[in-house]
Design a protein around this motif. Structure first.
Motif, short mmCIF file in Angstrom:
data_model
loop_
_atom_site.label_atom_id
_atom_site.label_comp_id
_atom_site.label_asym_id
_atom_site.label_seq_id
_atom_site.Cartn_x
_atom_site.Cartn_y
_atom_site.Cartn_z
N SER A 251 0.73 -1.31 0.04
CA SER A 251 0.03 -0.01 0.12
C SER A 251 0.90 1.13 -0.01
O SER A 251 0.35 2.28 -0.43
CB SER A 251 -1.05 -0.11 1.08
OG SER A 251 -0.15 0.17 2.43
N ALA A 252 2.08 1.17 0.55
CA ALA A 252 2.97 2.46 0.76
C ALA A 252 3.35 2.66 -0.56
O ALA A 252 3.83 3.71 -0.84
CB ALA A 252 4.13 1.96 1.72
N VAL A 253 3.58 1.63 -1.58
CA VAL A 253 3.89 1.95 -2.92
C VAL A 253 2.76 2.42 -3.93
O VAL A 253 2.79 3.49 -4.42
CB VAL A 253 4.47 0.73 -3.57
CG1 VAL A 253 4.91 1.11 -5.06
CG2 VAL A 253 5.48 0.10 -2.68
N ALA A 254 1.66 1.76 -4.01
CA ALA A 254 0.31 2.20 -4.44
C ALA A 254 -0.88 1.48 -3.65
O ALA A 254 -0.68 0.41 -3.39
CB ALA A 254 0.49 1.64 -5.80
N PHE A 259 6.20 5.74 -1.28
CA PHE A 259 7.43 5.26 -1.94
C PHE A 259 6.93 4.88 -3.37
O PHE A 259 6.77 3.86 -3.49
CB PHE A 259 7.93 4.00 -1.16
CG PHE A 259 8.62 4.54 0.30
CD1 PHE A 259 9.50 5.29 0.57
CD2 PHE A 259 7.73 4.33 1.38
CE1 PHE A 259 10.13 5.70 1.77
CE2 PHE A 259 8.02 4.82 2.70
CZ PHE A 259 9.45 5.40 2.67
N PRO A 260 7.10 5.65 -4.34
CA PRO A 260 6.36 5.46 -5.54
C PRO A 260 6.91 4.11 -6.22
O PRO A 260 8.31 4.06 -6.05
CB PRO A 260 6.59 6.74 -6.35
CG PRO A 260 6.77 7.93 -5.20
CD PRO A 260 7.43 7.13 -4.30
N ALA A 261 6.10 3.64 -7.08
CA ALA A 261 6.64 2.61 -7.72
C ALA A 261 7.92 2.60 -8.70
O ALA A 261 8.91 1.71 -8.57
CB ALA A 261 5.54 1.87 -8.53
N ASP A 264 13.65 3.48 -6.31
CA ASP A 264 14.18 2.39 -5.66
C ASP A 264 13.46 1.66 -4.70
O ASP A 264 13.34 0.42 -4.66
CB ASP A 264 15.60 2.73 -5.00
CG ASP A 264 16.57 3.35 -6.15
OD1 ASP A 264 16.19 3.05 -7.42
OD2 ASP A 264 17.56 4.02 -5.82
N ILE A 265 12.99 2.45 -3.56
CA ILE A 265 12.58 1.49 -2.40
C ILE A 265 11.14 0.81 -3.14
O ILE A 265 10.74 -0.32 -2.66
CB ILE A 265 12.10 2.29 -1.31
CG1 ILE A 265 13.52 2.90 -0.75
CG2 ILE A 265 11.33 1.76 -0.10
CD1 ILE A 265 13.47 3.97 0.46
N GLY A 266 10.24 1.73 -3.64
CA GLY A 266 9.11 1.06 -4.34
C GLY A 266 9.32 -0.23 -5.05
O GLY A 266 8.62 -0.97 -5.00
N GLY A 267 10.26 0.27 -6.05
CA GLY A 267 10.46 -0.96 -6.93
C GLY A 267 11.02 -2.32 -6.16
O GLY A 267 10.56 -3.34 -6.75
#
Ligand code: BGC
Length: 384
Positions: A251-254, A259-261, A264-267
């Motif tokens: 959820s923190a990514v999307a 931490f957008p996708a 680095d962290i999102g990915g």
């Protein structure tokens, strides 16, 4: 749920484009039909342990999906419900905030509950109360809604103020996680929901400037905390100091976008969850899960799909949506989880004996299906 109107499995394959669209539309209708007159969204109308209750966590994601699908009034009625609950508890919130600020925080039992009856009460049943994430998520959902519809937060400002005070004073407290477990830890997904909510309302002009400043300072502290203690191997971890992976951090990514996708962290988080928790599109909560045997959760498949969509990978996102669709029953009802790939099959019966079969329909599953369907263009936004 045997209403023939919802017999979606006759006709086209549920995983065809037409089937996906049909299931997304049915999901909107199902949520509208089950939304209580008070604005509350029941977690599940039939499941013994959830019946009669609405969670801020589930509800906020449901409202976000309904808002994204064009069901504006439904989302607003839910936000009104949240606001009434918070305003009714104003004295309790003031007490929590002043005790926290004077260095003498109230015990967990005096914090706000996690779920409420439709009338806004605590209910009589014991629960794993004290979870902070839902209060952040409702802030995020209501702000996202006003951004989407180009309106402002005035209608909910009193309740938002109370929530911001509650969260800025108490965000660092250990509490139960999304899965209502591990109350002694500070969970990364909980922190992400709080930071996303505080950011979302603080960047909206309707808040008073002091409150805006508090909200932004807290969300900055949360990001710093996550960066220092909430990463493992470059991806978001289950809780501060843990090395484990937990799908709630998707959820923190999307859709929260903390931490957008593409980052680095999102990915790395999408990759880690895909590697260890995603089996053919069906996503587990975490590797040690034994709840109903630790199956695959369609709502988490859709969260992962939202992550792929944010990375611009529509095909992978669609694959996730199709997998989720295939978990629906002949009436179109989506379950909380399915048992086709269990992490610990020896535990299934114990939960069935305790609570009966897995929750189905689970409104949060339908919501995440809708949200991803809108994102990948399978569901066109319905006329308001
Ligand atoms: C889940 C929660 C959810 C609740 C209601 C629980 O089993 O762990 O995340 O909020 O069900 O759907």
């Amino acid at each position: 749920m045997t209403d023939a109107k919802y017999d979606v499995h006759t006709g086209s394959d549920i995983r065809d484009a037409a089937g996906l669209t049909q299931l997304a539309k049915l999901s909107v209708e199902l949520i509208l039909r089950l939304q209580d007159g008070t604005g509350a969204y029941p977690a599940s109308p039939t499941f013994s342990a959830y019946r009669g209750y609405c969670w801020f966590r589930d509800g906020a994601f449901i409202a976000d999906a309904m808002s994204a699908a064009g069901a504006r009034d439904s989302a607003e009625r839910f936000f009104d419900w949240c606001a009434r609950i918070l305003i009714d508890r104003e004295a309790q919130i003031h007490d929590i905030v002043s005790q926290a600020r004077s260095g003498n925080p109230v015990p967990d039992a005096n914090m706000l509950p996690t779920r409420f009856t439709f009338a806004g009460g605590d209910g009589e049943d014991e629960w794993w109360d004290f979870q902070l994430d839902g209060f952040g998520t409702w802030l995020w959902a209501v702000a996202e809604h006003t951004r989407r519809y180009d309106t402002d937060l005035t209608r909910w400002s009193e309740a938002i103020t109370l929530t911001v005070d509650y969260l800025t004073s108490s965000w660092h407290r250990p509490c139960f996680d999304w899965w209502e477990e591990n109350a002694d830890q500070v969970h990364v997904s909980t922190l992400a929901c709080i930071a996303a909510g505080l950011d979302a309302v603080a960047t909206n002009d309707s808040l008073d400037s002091e409150l805006q400043r508090d909200a932004l300072q807290t969300s900055a502290s949360i990001r710093t905390t996550i960066l220092k203690q909430g990463l493992s191997g470059g991806h978001l971890a289950k809780w501060l100091g843990s090395a484990a992976v937990d799908a709630s951090t998707l959820s923190a990514v999307a859709p929260l976008g903390l931490f957008p996708a593409p980052g680095d962290i999102g990915g790395a988080t999408l990759e880690a969850i895909d590697r260890s928790l995603n089996v053919d599109g069906g996503v587990h909560r975490y590797l040690a899960d034994t709840f109903f045997g630790g199956g695959q959760w369609p709502l988490l498949s859709c969260f992962l799909g939202l992550g792929y969509a944010a990375q611009g990978d529509r095909n992978r996102a669609l694959h996730q949506l199709s997998w989720a669709a295939a978990t629906s029953d002949s009436t179109g009802a989506l379950p909380e989880q399915v048992g086709q790939h269990l992490l610990d099959a020896s535990m299934t019966q114990e939960w069935v004996d305790r609570w009966g079969p897995v929750a189905q329909p689970l409104l949060w599953s339908h919501a995440m299906f809708i949200r991803l369907a809108v994102e990948v263009g399978v569901l066109e936004v319905l006329p308001a």
